[in-house]
Design an enzyme around this catalytic site. Structure first.
Site, short mmCIF file in Angstrom:
data_model
loop_
_atom_site.label_atom_id
_atom_site.label_comp_id
_atom_site.label_asym_id
_atom_site.label_seq_id
_atom_site.Cartn_x
_atom_site.Cartn_y
_atom_site.Cartn_z
N GLY A 69 29.02 25.95 -3.75
CA GLY A 69 29.57 25.27 -4.92
C GLY A 69 28.65 24.24 -5.52
O GLY A 69 28.40 24.23 -6.73
N ARG A 70 28.09 23.35 -4.70
CA ARG A 70 27.27 22.27 -5.25
C ARG A 70 25.86 22.75 -5.60
O ARG A 70 25.06 21.97 -6.13
CB ARG A 70 27.23 21.09 -4.28
CG ARG A 70 26.82 21.44 -2.86
CD ARG A 70 27.19 20.30 -1.91
NE ARG A 70 26.98 20.67 -0.52
CZ ARG A 70 27.88 21.30 0.23
NH1 ARG A 70 29.03 21.67 -0.30
NH2 ARG A 70 27.63 21.57 1.50
N LYS A 130 35.78 29.61 -7.60
CA LYS A 130 35.24 30.74 -6.84
C LYS A 130 36.37 31.59 -6.24
O LYS A 130 36.33 32.81 -6.29
CB LYS A 130 34.32 30.19 -5.75
CG LYS A 130 33.41 31.21 -5.10
CD LYS A 130 32.41 30.48 -4.22
CE LYS A 130 31.50 31.44 -3.48
NZ LYS A 130 30.54 30.72 -2.62
N GLU A 186 28.18 15.56 0.39
CA GLU A 186 28.95 16.70 0.88
C GLU A 186 28.08 17.62 1.72
O GLU A 186 28.58 18.29 2.62
CB GLU A 186 29.56 17.47 -0.30
CG GLU A 186 30.64 18.46 0.12
CD GLU A 186 31.47 18.96 -1.05
OE1 GLU A 186 32.43 18.26 -1.43
OE2 GLU A 186 31.17 20.05 -1.57
N HIS A 193 22.60 -5.37 -14.99
CA HIS A 193 23.58 -6.42 -15.26
C HIS A 193 24.86 -6.19 -14.48
O HIS A 193 25.91 -6.73 -14.84
CB HIS A 193 23.86 -6.48 -16.77
CG HIS A 193 22.65 -6.88 -17.55
ND1 HIS A 193 22.36 -8.19 -17.86
CD2 HIS A 193 21.64 -6.14 -18.07
CE1 HIS A 193 21.22 -8.24 -18.54
NE2 HIS A 193 20.77 -7.01 -18.69
N LYS A 213 42.88 18.99 1.64
CA LYS A 213 43.56 20.03 0.87
C LYS A 213 44.76 20.57 1.65
O LYS A 213 45.84 20.81 1.10
CB LYS A 213 42.60 21.16 0.53
CG LYS A 213 41.47 20.80 -0.41
CD LYS A 213 40.59 22.03 -0.64
CE LYS A 213 39.41 21.74 -1.52
NZ LYS A 213 38.55 22.93 -1.72
N GLU A 242 43.63 21.88 -7.72
CA GLU A 242 43.48 21.08 -8.93
C GLU A 242 43.13 21.96 -10.13
O GLU A 242 43.69 21.81 -11.22
CB GLU A 242 42.40 20.01 -8.73
CG GLU A 242 42.69 19.02 -7.62
CD GLU A 242 42.09 19.42 -6.29
OE1 GLU A 242 41.83 18.52 -5.48
OE2 GLU A 242 41.90 20.64 -6.06
#
Length: 562
Positions: free
Chosen positions: A272-273, A211, A358, A389, A521, A217
């Site tokens: 964002g999410r 954005k 978040e 399992h 960050k 990253e």
């Protein structure tokens, strides 16, 4: 005159009524709630947008739900919902509207921010995506040597990564067979290196999703991908043919070398999410085509309309949000399991981890006041039957009950037959059996009787019996749907988004910021500069705490041995 302060949530009438009710219900097992109640499933289930929600295995009664609906009314969930849909700035800490619902507004009714309708911009971006997706999928978009694209590498992280990756995997049956969509998110160079090792730069298209176009990253991976492209023979002039960007920072993207025509805008009112429905969904559209992408938008819009208009007793997002608060705050459930019995939904738990933790992992209310109650539980899970399992042992016999959501389609995209029957029937049987076993359990008396029937001497206190006891009384909800298709997936994800919104309102927190993410960050920058020091005579690091200083020193001492 000083205004009277609002009482803390835990002191409000609706909260206190639920606490008193919880005390009365504490010793009533789930099995007793089912005994003699042939209507329990009908009473505690709801259906919308092709999804059936069965919450009858939750530790609730009709009185519980009445009191929970009272809590929703007290906390003005309906009012906050109306303000969100109207474009008001409900993200107070960032002074932004929250309008992911506008991105999938298939009715195209006006949705305004400060009097300006956002729908023309949304429709324009969808049209731009459509033109681009068709050009790539049909081969009219070509690389610098004239060959069409065969691989798409999406570079992002967090919300720009988890949602698109989850959907691309979930809709694999609808993929274009000649176009592979891959994802790179981790700044660990292994993620990018292992992806690039399979690719031909002449037929590879990179999508940079950031954005701000400053995410550390993402920009590190994007820069390394650009270097790889140039090192492999791609000319500088061809960057615009092989790199596109999803961003609100046009200038920074153009400085990277991306053509202005290849920029896909994301507005600041898209969190964002919650951005899957925006241009951030471009990798999804490339994988499945715009028709299927828009079917996913239609499913989400249908759930939006259900959430906006359905009465409380039928409103699935509201019900799921209320039951989550009941489990977290009144039954002290600090963990929640998401168990999709569909391999295509393998990435759904990871997406919901970000969506929920978040959003609602907060310890101050929307006015900045510390809160005195629990908020978001820890979310975890993986596809069944794999989880059976692995961690289901803890679900059945661990000391703390873990509420769970079971999600399963009635029909499979891959109807395979084996000696035991249809694979999907086996999957469905296991899913329903796990939910029943968690609720019913297996008591010592029944186990001892079974062992005696087998010829073993056993009573309730026999260690061989006690090891086999499953206490039961473990709550769960089950979500059934006919088949995992784009429409259903859109509705399913929107259902969870609105559940998160409801819980944020109930807990009086802002679900749409993430200041805790920003701290790490900020601290990483100075450490990065310290780690880059190569002078062996550089003074010891003393800028951090003793632990961080020691770790940095050890790393610097051993970096040369790599």
């Amino acid at each position: 005159m000083t205004p009277h302060p609002r009482p803390r949530l835990t002191d409000t009438p609706a909260w206190q009524a639920l606490a008193e009710h919880r005390a009365r219900l504490a010793d009533v097992p789930l099995t007793k709630l089912f005994d003699g109640d042939a209507e329990r499933f009908r009473q505690f289930s709801a259906e919308a947008c092709g999804i059936l929600l069965d919450y009858s295995k939750q530790h609730i009664t009709a009185e519980t739900m009445t009191l929970l609906f009272d809590l929703a009314q007290q906390q003005d969930v309906a009012g906050w919902r109306a303000r969100m849909f109207a474009g008001e700035r409900i993200n107070r800490s960032e002074d932004r509207p929250v309008l992911h619902v506008a991105l999938r507004n298939r009715s195209n009714r006006s949705i305004a921010i400060d009097g300006r309708d956002v729908m023309p911009g949304v429709n324009g971006m969808l049209a731009k995506m459509h033109r681009f997706v068709d050009a790539v999928r049909f081969g009219t978009w070509t690389g610098y040597t004239g060959r069409q694209m065969r691989d798409v590498v999406h570079i992002g992280i967090g919300g720009s990564h988890l949602g698109p990756q989850m959907v691309v995997e979930a809709l694999r049956p609808y993929h274009h067979t000649d176009l592979q969509v891959r994802f790179v998110a981790n700044v660990d160079g292994t993620d990018l290196a292992e992806t690039l090792g399979w690719l031909d730069p002449e037929t590879t298209l990179f999508i940079i999703a950031s954005k701000t176009f400053t995410t550390m990253e993402t920009m590190a991976n994007a820069g390394s991908a650009r270097t790889w492209f140039l090192d492999e023979g791609g000319p500088e002039s061809a960057i615009g043919k092989h790199f596109v960007a999803i961003t609100s920072a046009r200038g920074a993207a153009e400085d990277f070398g991306i053509d202005a025509d290849n920029l896909f805008e994301v507005w600041d009112w898209v969190g964002g999410r919650f951005s899957l429905w925006s241009a951030m969904g471009l990798p999804v559209a490339l994988a499945v085509g715009m028709d299927h992408f828009e079917r996913m938008l239609a499913g989400a819009h249908a759930m939006d309309e259900h959430f906006r208009t359905a009465r409380p007793e039928h409103n699935m997002p509201l019900i799921m949000g209320l039951i989550g608060v009941w489990n977290v705050n009144f039954r002290q459930a600090a963990i929640h399991a998401v168990l999709p019995y569909d391999q295509y939904l393998a990435h759904l738990p990871a997406h919901l981890q970000q969506l929920e933790m978040e959003s609602n992992g907060k310890s101050v209310d929307r006015n900045g006041r510390p809160i005195d109650h629990a908020t978001c539980p820890i979310i975890f899970g993986q596809p069944g039957t794999n989880g059976q399992h692995a961690f289901h042992q803890l679900l059945h016999q661990g000391p703390t009950p873990v509420p769970a959501d079971f999600l399963v389609p009635v029909q499979s995209h891959n109807p395979l037959l084996c000696d035991a029957g249809w694979h999907h029937d086996l999957l469905l049987a296991h899913c329903l059996a796990q939910a029943e076993a968690l609720m019913r359990g297996h008591g010592a008396g029944a186990i001892a009787a079974e062992r005696r029937a087998e010829g073993a001497a056993a009573d309730d206190d026999d260690p061989a019996v006690r090891h086999r006891v499953c206490p039961g009384n473990r709550p769960s909800s089950t979500l059934l749907f006919r088949m995992l298709d784009p429409y259903t997936l859109g509705a399913l994800v929107a259902l969870y988004e609105h559940k998160v919104f409801v819980q944020g309102v109930l807990w009086e927190i802002n679900s749409f910021d993430q200041w805790g993410v920003e701290l790490g960050k900020r601290l990483a920058g100075p450490i990065l500069r310290t780690l880059a020091e190569t002078d062996p005579d550089a003074p010891p690091v003393r800028d951090h705490d003793a632990s961080t200083n020691g770790l940095i020193a050890w790393i610097r001492a051993h970096k040369g041995n790599a």
